[in-house]
Design a protein around this motif. Structure first.
Motif, PDB file in Angstrom:
ATOM      1  N   VAL A 184       0.820  -1.195  -0.041  1.00 54.45           N
ATOM      2  CA  VAL A 184       0.093  -0.008   0.022  1.00 54.45           C
ATOM      3  C   VAL A 184       0.649   1.256  -0.086  1.00 54.45           C
ATOM      4  N   THR A 185       2.034   1.014   0.642  1.00 56.62           N
ATOM      5  CA  THR A 185       2.941   2.512   0.738  1.00 56.62           C
ATOM      6  C   THR A 185       3.216   2.874  -0.577  1.00 56.62           C
ATOM      7  N   SER A 186       3.354   1.784  -1.600  1.00 51.17           N
ATOM      8  CA  SER A 186       3.769   1.899  -3.148  1.00 51.17           C
ATOM      9  C   SER A 186       2.883   2.961  -3.729  1.00 51.17           C
ATOM     10  N   VAL A 187       1.461   3.295  -3.236  1.00 57.57           N
ATOM     11  CA  VAL A 187       0.732   3.967  -4.059  1.00 57.57           C
ATOM     12  C   VAL A 187       0.504   5.029  -3.549  1.00 57.57           C
ATOM     13  N   TYR A 188       1.189   5.492  -2.526  1.00 60.17           N
ATOM     14  CA  TYR A 188       1.231   6.917  -1.770  1.00 60.17           C
ATOM     15  C   TYR A 188       1.966   7.802  -2.546  1.00 60.17           C
ATOM     16  N   GLU A 189       1.808   9.127  -2.880  1.00 59.81           N
ATOM     17  CA  GLU A 189       2.659  10.035  -3.505  1.00 59.81           C
ATOM     18  C   GLU A 189       3.992  10.013  -2.882  1.00 59.81           C
ATOM     19  N   ASN A 190       3.902  10.249  -1.450  1.00 57.06           N
ATOM     20  CA  ASN A 190       5.283  10.551  -0.731  1.00 57.06           C
ATOM     21  C   ASN A 190       5.597   8.953   0.048  1.00 57.06           C
ATOM     22  N   GLY A 191       4.913   8.187  -0.164  1.00 55.73           N
ATOM     23  CA  GLY A 191       5.299   6.570   0.258  1.00 55.73           C
ATOM     24  C   GLY A 191       4.698   6.494   1.826  1.00 55.73           C
ATOM     25  N   ALA A 192       3.921   7.366   2.110  1.00 58.30           N
ATOM     26  CA  ALA A 192       3.504   7.114   3.590  1.00 58.30           C
ATOM     27  C   ALA A 192       1.970   7.601   3.822  1.00 58.30           C
ATOM     28  N   LEU A 193       1.162   6.952   4.676  1.00 57.98           N
ATOM     29  CA  LEU A 193       0.118   7.468   5.153  1.00 57.98           C
ATOM     30  C   LEU A 193       0.212   8.127   6.436  1.00 57.98           C
ATOM     31  N   GLU A 194      -0.215   9.565   6.635  1.00 60.07           N
ATOM     32  CA  GLU A 194       0.028  10.171   7.741  1.00 60.07           C
ATOM     33  C   GLU A 194      -1.257   9.885   8.681  1.00 60.07           C
ATOM     34  N   VAL A 195      -1.125   9.495  10.021  1.00 57.10           N
ATOM     35  CA  VAL A 195      -2.081   9.215  10.881  1.00 57.10           C
ATOM     36  C   VAL A 195      -1.795  10.046  11.835  1.00 57.10           C
ATOM     37  N   THR A 196      -2.861  10.781  12.421  1.00 58.41           N
ATOM     38  CA  THR A 196      -2.735  11.713  13.320  1.00 58.41           C
ATOM     39  C   THR A 196      -3.740  11.413  14.406  1.00 58.41           C
ATOM     40  N   PRO A 197      -3.145  11.226  15.571  1.00 52.88           N
ATOM     41  CA  PRO A 197      -4.143  10.865  16.953  1.00 52.88           C
ATOM     42  C   PRO A 197      -4.831  12.254  17.278  1.00 52.88           C
ATOM     43  N   THR A 198      -6.059  12.008  17.537  1.00 52.15           N
ATOM     44  CA  THR A 198      -6.936  13.293  17.999  1.00 52.15           C
ATOM     45  C   THR A 198      -7.534  13.163  19.321  1.00 52.15           C
ATOM     46  N   ALA A 199      -7.316  11.827  19.949  1.00 50.55           N
ATOM     47  CA  ALA A 199      -7.759  11.829  21.236  1.00 50.55           C
ATOM     48  C   ALA A 199      -7.322  10.206  21.797  1.00 50.55           C
ATOM     49  N   ALA A 200      -7.132  10.181  23.090  1.00 51.87           N
ATOM     50  CA  ALA A 200      -6.811   8.807  23.450  1.00 51.87           C
ATOM     51  C   ALA A 200      -7.023   8.717  24.990  1.00 51.87           C
ATOM     52  N   ILE A 201      -7.367   7.483  25.371  1.00 57.03           N
ATOM     53  CA  ILE A 201      -7.939   7.104  26.605  1.00 57.03           C
ATOM     54  C   ILE A 201      -7.276   5.568  27.020  1.00 57.03           C
ATOM     55  N   ALA A 202      -6.773   5.374  28.122  1.00 61.62           N
ATOM     56  CA  ALA A 202      -6.102   4.194  28.649  1.00 61.62           C
ATOM     57  C   ALA A 202      -6.684   3.734  29.908  1.00 61.62           C
ATOM     58  N   GLN A 203      -6.574   2.376  29.904  1.00 61.30           N
ATOM     59  CA  GLN A 203      -7.011   1.574  31.189  1.00 61.30           C
ATOM     60  C   GLN A 203      -6.132   0.413  31.094  1.00 61.30           C
ATOM     61  N   GLY A 204      -5.204   0.121  32.062  1.00 60.85           N
ATOM     62  CA  GLY A 204      -4.550  -1.003  32.234  1.00 60.85           C
ATOM     63  C   GLY A 204      -3.541  -1.055  31.014  1.00 60.85           C
ATOM     64  N   ASP A 205      -3.618  -2.276  30.424  1.00 58.21           N
ATOM     65  CA  ASP A 205      -2.643  -2.621  29.098  1.00 58.21           C
ATOM     66  C   ASP A 205      -3.257  -2.266  27.910  1.00 58.21           C
ATOM     67  N   LYS A 206      -4.294  -1.518  27.788  1.00 56.01           N
ATOM     68  CA  LYS A 206      -5.276  -1.056  26.608  1.00 56.01           C
ATOM     69  C   LYS A 206      -5.295   0.429  26.460  1.00 56.01           C
ATOM     70  N   VAL A 207      -5.260   0.765  25.135  1.00 55.17           N
ATOM     71  CA  VAL A 207      -5.426   2.196  24.744  1.00 55.17           C
ATOM     72  C   VAL A 207      -6.266   2.603  23.534  1.00 55.17           C
TER      73      VAL A 207
END
Length: 133
Positions: free
Chosen positions: A61-84
């Protein structure tokens, strides 16, 4: 065992590394026995992957991206124990001119300070329309 705050940092770091498109570095963030699940019923995208399978998927899949990557931007997170739980957005311009912009919910589970499992929920119709239609 990592604290919930440390696990959020690990999840955010995963997004940062994922956004580089460097498959080897992405896989290095994962536990040796990690699994990565993608929602939906899209052949060649949805399903459960081990590290090797995820590497093959990302390498393709990265071969089809113009810059070779998909930018992923986290907008919120919550965690409990070993899970996020993380909400995120993505952006990539494809070599064919299409723009892939999706919204996600990721569920990370950690073991030994690494990512043991990821569940990726997204708008699968948008993914299908951009990559396959």
């Amino acid at each position: 065992m990592s604290t919930p705050e440390e696990n959020i940092d690990l999840a955010n770091n995963f997004a940062k590394i994922f956004s580089t498109g460097d498959v080897a570095q992405i896989l290095a963030t994962l536990h040796p026995e990690a699994s990565y699940w993608v929602s939906g019923g899209i052949d060649g995208m949805s399903g459960t992957y081990d590290r090797e399978g995820l590497g093959a998927l990302l390498g393709g899949v990265t071969s089809v991206y113009e810059n070779g990557a998909l930018e992923v931007t986290p907008t919120a997170a919550i965690a409990q124990g070993d899970k996020v739980a993380v909400e995120a957005t993505s952006y990539a311009k494809l070599k064919n001119g299409k723009v892939y912009r999706n919204q996600y919910h990721f569920l990370f589970e950690f073991r030994d300070g690494t990512i043991f499992s990821v569940k990726e929920y997204m708008d699968t119709k948008h993914a299908y329309d951009i990559f396959y239609a």
